[in-house]
Design a protein around this motif. Structure first.
Motif, mmCIF file in Angstrom:
data_model
loop_
_atom_site.group_PDB
_atom_site.id
_atom_site.type_symbol
_atom_site.label_atom_id
_atom_site.label_comp_id
_atom_site.label_asym_id
_atom_site.label_seq_id
_atom_site.Cartn_x
_atom_site.Cartn_y
_atom_site.Cartn_z
ATOM 1 N N LEU A 220 129.151 -42.200 -7.651
ATOM 2 C CA LEU A 220 129.334 -42.082 -6.207
ATOM 3 C C LEU A 220 129.735 -43.415 -5.589
ATOM 4 O O LEU A 220 130.546 -43.460 -4.652
ATOM 5 N N HIS A 221 129.158 -44.523 -6.102
ATOM 6 C CA HIS A 221 129.592 -45.848 -5.653
ATOM 7 C C HIS A 221 131.083 -46.044 -5.894
ATOM 8 O O HIS A 221 131.808 -46.542 -5.026
ATOM 9 N N ALA A 276 133.384 -54.294 -3.891
ATOM 10 C CA ALA A 276 132.415 -53.223 -3.680
ATOM 11 C C ALA A 276 131.558 -53.026 -4.923
ATOM 12 O O ALA A 276 130.348 -52.772 -4.841
ATOM 13 N N THR A 277 132.155 -53.151 -6.101
ATOM 14 C CA THR A 277 131.387 -53.030 -7.344
ATOM 15 C C THR A 277 130.397 -54.164 -7.475
ATOM 16 O O THR A 277 129.270 -53.979 -7.946
ATOM 17 N N VAL A 278 130.793 -55.378 -7.056
ATOM 18 C CA VAL A 278 129.865 -56.515 -7.079
ATOM 19 C C VAL A 278 128.641 -56.214 -6.231
ATOM 20 O O VAL A 278 127.499 -56.458 -6.642
ATOM 21 N N LEU A 279 128.850 -55.670 -5.045
ATOM 22 C CA LEU A 279 127.723 -55.331 -4.174
ATOM 23 C C LEU A 279 126.796 -54.320 -4.835
ATOM 24 O O LEU A 279 125.573 -54.418 -4.730
ATOM 25 N N ARG A 280 127.384 -53.336 -5.498
ATOM 26 C CA ARG A 280 126.560 -52.335 -6.175
ATOM 27 C C ARG A 280 125.740 -52.957 -7.296
ATOM 28 O O ARG A 280 124.546 -52.654 -7.446
ATOM 29 N N ARG A 289 120.693 -57.729 -0.299
ATOM 30 C CA ARG A 289 122.101 -57.537 0.013
ATOM 31 C C ARG A 289 122.663 -58.759 0.739
ATOM 32 O O ARG A 289 122.088 -59.225 1.713
ATOM 33 N N PRO A 290 123.829 -59.257 0.297
ATOM 34 C CA PRO A 290 124.411 -60.433 0.950
ATOM 35 C C PRO A 290 125.175 -60.059 2.215
ATOM 36 O O PRO A 290 125.486 -58.892 2.457
ATOM 37 N N VAL A 291 125.498 -61.055 2.994
ATOM 38 C CA VAL A 291 126.408 -60.904 4.121
ATOM 39 C C VAL A 291 127.825 -61.068 3.590
ATOM 40 O O VAL A 291 128.112 -62.016 2.847
#
Length: 379
Positions: A220-221, A276-280, A289-291
């Motif tokens: 889903l990510h 986006a994958t890095v955030l996941r 979670r980073p800014v």
């Protein structure tokens, strides 16, 4: 008196409507007219299945008639194939009847592998089956049905495998069944329905909501990243689609969709699927979670740089390097830029494409250690 006889070269299939069968003879029912078979004109030379056939009783049918009939058939089939090309190479019985073909002639076309029967009343041009056609065939069997879930994601061009059988959604309360697809029933508002490749389909935002009940969090990510970073939809549209189906529990109130959307709730959305994958990966490792797209400033408040990912309280940041945005000629410029960020009191790290592999966690451990050291130093 001699009768001139011509030798035809092939049997002729003729759309004739309903005709009586010829008298039984020594020749098979589907054999071509032979050179020595006379017809006297008093018997029916065309069988009920639409084939010119021999009737042994004294005279001969002109081949010219056979040629005219064959040309009519070619014209009829050409029109049928042209119609089918505009509707995913599908033909309903009503389409064939409208062109003058009766049941026996349709059966013969199936026998000769010109068309293929899918279900009662629906045919495809032989050799044209594909995922898009399977979806179209399933949708056209149900009034008000639309392609949905992973089938809709595929029609919208996302990098997913089209499911077999296709997934369809009917309006809530609709009663129907099918062997051609998996049916779902849910509220369907006009804002959630569009068309892709000539097929009624849920919008991309609604498709993400529907698919969330069947995809893993990781999948889903990936789907959400593809849809949002390609500017095909937005997080707010996905949330809106979810609210419209909130009557069905488990869509957004809890579960995987809520988890995924929370990772996209920052001030600035990531501008690539990789980011986006890095955030996941960061969220999955248990790191705060980073800014995203944070502006770094020096002690005097002057702008230094904009970084991809930042933890302002710890003054830790990470940059994502890809060939597209950081080509080799800019390496020296990147190094000078990072030196300015470090001079402003920040810890800088780089995330490369290879770090995104599921087996790579070393960069996550280094990031967690960096954040831990900075917190201890600040305390």
């Amino acid at each position: 008196m001699k009768v001139r006889r011509e030798r035809p070269t092939a049997e002729l299939f003729v759309p004739t409507g309903s005709r009586s069968s010829p008298p039984a003879g020594e020749h098979g029912p589907n054999e071509p007219i032979g050179p020595d078979v006379p017809l006297d004109g008093t018997n029916e030379p065309i069988g009920s299945d639409g084939f010119v056939r021999p009737v042994p009783n004294g005279s001969f049918l002109s081949v010219r008639l056979g040629r005219i009939v064959a040309m009519h058939l070619i014209s009829t089939l050409g029109q049928a194939l042209e119609d089918a090309a505009d509707q995913n190479h599908l033909l309903a019985t009503s389409d064939l009847t409208r062109l003058g073909l009766d049941r026996k002639q349709v059966a013969r076309l199936c026998h000769d592998h010109v068309i293929e029967r899918i279900v009662r009343g629906l045919y495809r041009v032989a050799g044209t089956r594909c995922p898009q056609q399977d979806i179209a065939a399933a949708v056209c069997r149900h009034a008000g049905a639309v392609a949905s879930h992973a089938s809709a994601l595929w029609l919208h061009g996302l990098d997913v495998e089209p499911p077999e059988p296709p997934h369809l959604t009917l309006p809530a309360g609709a009663t129907s069944h099918t062997t051609l697809g998996v049916l779902h029933r849910s509220p369907l508002e006009r804002i959630d329905v569009t068309r892709r490749r000539g097929i009624p389909v849920t919008t991309l935002a609604r498709a993400v909501v529907d698919a969330s009940a069947h995809l893993s969090v990781s999948a889903l990510h990936e789907v959400t990243a593809q849809a949002v970073t390609a500017r095909r939809t937005t997080v707010s549209r996905i949330e809106g689609a979810a609210r419209r189906v909130e009557a069905e529990p488990g869509r957004i109130g809890h579960g995987s969709l809520r988890t995924v959307l929370e990772s996209w709730s920052g001030r600035v959305l990531p501008d690539s699927v990789a980011e986006a994958t890095v955030l996941r990966r960061i969220a999955g490792f248990g790191i705060a979670r980073p800014v995203t797209q944070h502006e770094v400033r020096d002690a005097a408040g002057r702008f230094v740089a904009r970084v991809d990912l930042a933890w302002p309280d710890e003054r830790v940041c990470r940059e994502y390097d890809s060939d597209g945005y950081h080509p080799p000629p800019k390496v020296e410029d990147d190094e000078r830029r990072r030196a300015r960020i470090e001079a402003a009191g920040w810890s800088v790290g780089v995330i490369h494409r290879g770090h995104l592999l599921p087996s790579r966690e070393d960069w996550l451990r280094r990031l967690a250690d960096d954040l831990h050291r900075r917190r201890r130093r600040a305390g």
